[in-house]
Design an enzyme around this catalytic site. Structure first.
Site, PDB file in Angstrom:
ATOM      1  N   CYS A 108      50.868   5.926  99.410  1.00 13.11           N
ATOM      2  CA  CYS A 108      50.094   4.684  99.308  1.00 13.11           C
ATOM      3  C   CYS A 108      48.855   4.686 100.202  1.00 13.11           C
ATOM      4  O   CYS A 108      47.990   3.824 100.061  1.00 13.11           O
ATOM      5  CB  CYS A 108      50.976   3.489  99.640  1.00 13.11           C
ATOM      6  SG  CYS A 108      52.407   3.380  98.556  1.00 13.11           S
ATOM      7  N   HIS A 242      47.138  -2.680 102.469  1.00 11.40           N
ATOM      8  CA  HIS A 242      47.943  -2.186 101.356  1.00 11.40           C
ATOM      9  C   HIS A 242      48.906  -3.295 100.924  1.00 11.40           C
ATOM     10  O   HIS A 242      49.620  -3.866 101.751  1.00 11.40           O
ATOM     11  CB  HIS A 242      48.706  -0.940 101.805  1.00 11.40           C
ATOM     12  CG  HIS A 242      49.715  -0.474 100.819  1.00 11.40           C
ATOM     13  ND1 HIS A 242      49.471  -0.458  99.464  1.00 11.40           N
ATOM     14  CD2 HIS A 242      50.991  -0.026 100.978  1.00 11.40           C
ATOM     15  CE1 HIS A 242      50.542  -0.017  98.841  1.00 11.40           C
ATOM     16  NE2 HIS A 242      51.473   0.251  99.727  1.00 11.40           N
ATOM     17  N   ASN A 272      53.235  -3.852  94.176  1.00 11.96           N
ATOM     18  CA  ASN A 272      52.730  -2.733  94.989  1.00 11.96           C
ATOM     19  C   ASN A 272      52.267  -1.608  94.057  1.00 11.96           C
ATOM     20  O   ASN A 272      53.090  -0.902  93.472  1.00 11.96           O
ATOM     21  CB  ASN A 272      53.850  -2.252  95.924  1.00 11.96           C
ATOM     22  CG  ASN A 272      53.444  -1.058  96.775  1.00 11.96           C
ATOM     23  OD1 ASN A 272      52.422  -0.432  96.545  1.00 11.96           O
ATOM     24  ND2 ASN A 272      54.263  -0.749  97.772  1.00 11.96           N
TER      25      ASN A 272
HETATM   26  N1  COA Z   1      67.453  -9.059  94.853  1.00 12.77           N
HETATM   27  C1  COA Z   1      68.404  -9.811  95.432  1.00 12.77           C
HETATM   28  N2  COA Z   1      69.041  -9.425  96.549  1.00 12.77           N
HETATM   29  C2  COA Z   1      68.694  -8.269  97.104  1.00 12.77           C
HETATM   30  C3  COA Z   1      67.687  -7.440  96.551  1.00 12.77           C
HETATM   31  C4  COA Z   1      67.064  -7.876  95.381  1.00 12.77           C
HETATM   32  N3  COA Z   1      66.077  -7.172  94.782  1.00 12.77           N
HETATM   33  N4  COA Z   1      67.554  -6.347  97.330  1.00 12.77           N
HETATM   34  C5  COA Z   1      68.429  -6.472  98.338  1.00 12.77           C
HETATM   35  N5  COA Z   1      69.131  -7.633  98.207  1.00 12.77           N
HETATM   36  C6  COA Z   1      70.144  -8.178  99.103  1.00 12.77           C
HETATM   37  C7  COA Z   1      70.835  -7.124  99.932  1.00 12.77           C
HETATM   38  O1  COA Z   1      71.932  -6.585  99.260  1.00 12.77           O
HETATM   39  C8  COA Z   1      71.238  -7.903 101.171  1.00 12.77           C
HETATM   40  O2  COA Z   1      72.395  -8.638 100.866  1.00 12.77           O
HETATM   41  P1  COA Z   1      73.519  -8.915 102.009  1.00 12.77           P
HETATM   42  O3  COA Z   1      72.814  -9.713 103.062  1.00 12.77           O
HETATM   43  O4  COA Z   1      74.550  -9.661 101.252  1.00 12.77           O
HETATM   44  O5  COA Z   1      73.928  -7.558 102.485  1.00 12.77           O
HETATM   45  C9  COA Z   1      70.108  -8.897 101.342  1.00 12.77           C
HETATM   46  O6  COA Z   1      69.478  -9.019 100.056  1.00 12.77           O
HETATM   47  C10 COA Z   1      69.089  -8.469 102.387  1.00 12.77           C
HETATM   48  O7  COA Z   1      68.719  -7.126 102.140  1.00 12.77           O
HETATM   49  P2  COA Z   1      67.657  -6.373 103.003  1.00 12.77           P
HETATM   50  O8  COA Z   1      67.485  -4.996 102.488  1.00 12.77           O
HETATM   51  O9  COA Z   1      67.982  -6.565 104.469  1.00 12.77           O
HETATM   52  O10 COA Z   1      66.365  -7.257 102.695  1.00 12.77           O
HETATM   53  P3  COA Z   1      64.953  -7.214 103.350  1.00 12.77           P
HETATM   54  O11 COA Z   1      64.635  -8.535 103.911  1.00 12.77           O
HETATM   55  O12 COA Z   1      64.770  -6.013 104.251  1.00 12.77           O
HETATM   56  O13 COA Z   1      64.016  -7.017 102.083  1.00 12.77           O
HETATM   57  C11 COA Z   1      62.737  -5.277 101.080  1.00 12.77           C
HETATM   58  C12 COA Z   1      64.136  -5.831 101.318  1.00 12.77           C
HETATM   59  C13 COA Z   1      62.863  -3.974 100.305  1.00 12.77           C
HETATM   60  C14 COA Z   1      61.959  -6.283 100.269  1.00 12.77           C
HETATM   61  C15 COA Z   1      62.050  -5.032 102.451  1.00 12.77           C
HETATM   62  O14 COA Z   1      62.899  -4.334 103.308  1.00 12.77           O
HETATM   63  C16 COA Z   1      60.758  -4.293 102.320  1.00 12.77           C
HETATM   64  O15 COA Z   1      59.813  -4.759 101.727  1.00 12.77           O
HETATM   65  N6  COA Z   1      60.652  -3.087 102.924  1.00 12.77           N
HETATM   66  C17 COA Z   1      59.471  -2.295 102.854  1.00 12.77           C
HETATM   67  C18 COA Z   1      59.368  -1.672 101.486  1.00 12.77           C
HETATM   68  C19 COA Z   1      57.993  -1.163 101.182  1.00 12.77           C
HETATM   69  O16 COA Z   1      57.008  -1.699 101.622  1.00 12.77           O
HETATM   70  N7  COA Z   1      57.951  -0.101 100.381  1.00 12.77           N
HETATM   71  C20 COA Z   1      56.727   0.470  99.939  1.00 12.77           C
HETATM   72  C21 COA Z   1      56.144   1.399 100.925  1.00 12.77           C
HETATM   73  S1  COA Z   1      54.562   1.904 100.397  1.00 12.77           S
END
Ligand code: COA
Length: 317
Positions: A108, A242, A272
């Site tokens: 990215c 980004h 994204n």
């Molecule tokens: N829909 C609903 N629930 C979801 C889910 C989805 N798409 N994805 C995860 N969950 C659930 C998980 O199972 C977890 O449940 P639990 O609390 O019962 O265990 C809960 O939501 C929290 O999950 P978590 O992974 O801690 O969420 P988060 O706040 O970290 O958000 C992302 C997840 C992926 C959105 C976040 O971590 C993120 O944006 N990370 C960076 C990713 C990124 O930028 N990637 C591109 C790089 S260029």
């Protein structure tokens, strides 16, 4: 180096969070709250090469440079249908260019890296006019049976034409080798010498870890590039970040202590789009008349690697 033309292109199909929730265990509320994304554009009837061509042609037209006057093409892409030849070769004929080019894959962070390369080539006297095209189709390598990456990533293309100028004020690139936070593994052919065929697997992501790395490293690199340019956070007109997650952008903004209106976003509607996200945002802001001569733009991107890249551009110099 300075940017003299921009263009962008998006797939016609827009898919809302509610539509995703019909086949994934997710909801509009969860996606909106955790990422800021409401809808994303996904390739269906077009190809990525169509988007790359459209964005490139718009950038060439707005630059006033004829396609056959381009000296070099840099394409930023993580993966497309052809591993070889490079996307720059496929695009050359479609846009009527005659020059050579290369593809880069800095995930990215590709756009800022491409600007750095273009600036270096222009300073070395190797090229006068360079076309940069960032074209990405992560929807083609997300795991659509899982909700972790398929809700985040989307397709799109953004392009710029650059020539000699005094607009590229500072750049800072960093890398922390950390493959497992985000990777896409291709299928390997079996050979007579290695019978153990390696199946590929779609994009794998450690979301929480990536979130933390993105906030801390991007903020650190933004401070470094500001220091290199002898600037304060308040000297920046716009932070073109980004578009990975609105909460990541918000966390970085809070750490820098800068106001919300300096951090434009389009992630709400586009998701994204990997390395295409900053050039798409830049093109849309210019079209909306939001960027003026003398404005100072900071561009910051992070991605698989883990890589981070930040640069400062003074517009119109
Ligand atoms: N829909 C609903 N629930 C979801 C889910 C989805 N798409 N994805 C995860 N969950 C659930 C998980 O199972 C977890 O449940 P639990 O609390 O019962 O265990 C809960 O939501 C929290 O999950 P978590 O992974 O801690 O969420 P988060 O706040 O970290 O958000 C992302 C997840 C992926 C959105 C976040 O971590 C993120 O944006 N990370 C960076 C990713 C990124 O930028 N990637 C591109 C790089 S260029």
């Amino acid at each position: 180096m300075r940017i003299i033309g921009t263009g962008s292109a998006l797939p016609s199909l827009s898919v809302s969070n509610d539509e995703l929730a019909t086949f994934l265990d997710t909801s509009d509320e969860w996606i909106t709250e955790r990422t800021g994304i409401k809808a994303r554009r996904l390739l269906s009837t077009e190809t990525l090469y169509d988007l790359a061509e459209e964005a490139a042609k718009k950038a060439i037209k707005s630059s006033g440079v004829a396609a056959d006057q381009l000296d070099f093409i840099i394409c930023s892409n993580v993966a497309n249908r052809y591993i070889t030849p490079g996307m720059n070769c496929i695009l050359q004929e479609k846009i009527g260019a005659t020059c050579a080019g290369l593809d880069i894959n800095v995930a990215c962070a590709g756009f800022v890296n491409a600007l750095m390369l273009a600036d270096s080539m222009i300073q070395a006297g190797r090229a006068k006019h360079i076309l940069i095209v960032c074209a990405e189709e992560p929807s083609k390598y997300c795991n659509w049976k899982e909700r972790d990456t398929s809700i985040l990533f989307a397709d799109g293309a953004g392009a710029v034409v650059v020539d000699a100028g005094d607009g590229f004020k500072a750049v800072h690139l960093s890398m922390i080798s950390s493959k497992d936070v985000l990777y896409y593994e291709r299928c390997m052919e079996e050979t007579p010498y290695e019978r153990n065929r390696k199946e590929g697997q779609p994009l794998v992501m450690r979301g929480r870890e990536l979130f933390r790395m993105a906030v801390s490293q991007s903020t650190k690199d933004i401070r470094t590039v500001l220091e290199k340019a002898g600037m304060q956070p308040s000297d920046i007109t716009y932070y073109l970040m980004h578009q990975a997650n609105k909460r990541i952008i918000e966390s970085i903004r809070t750490l820098l202590g800068e106001p919300e209106e300096k951090f434009p976003t389009n992630i709400e509607n586009y998701g994204n789009t990997s390395s295409a996200s900053i050039p798409i945002l830049l093109d849309e802001m210019l079209a909306a008349g939001k960027i003026h001569k003398g404005d100072t733009l900071l561009m910051s991107a992070f991605g698989a690697g883990f890589v981070s890249a930040v640069c400062i551009l003074e517009w119109g110099k």
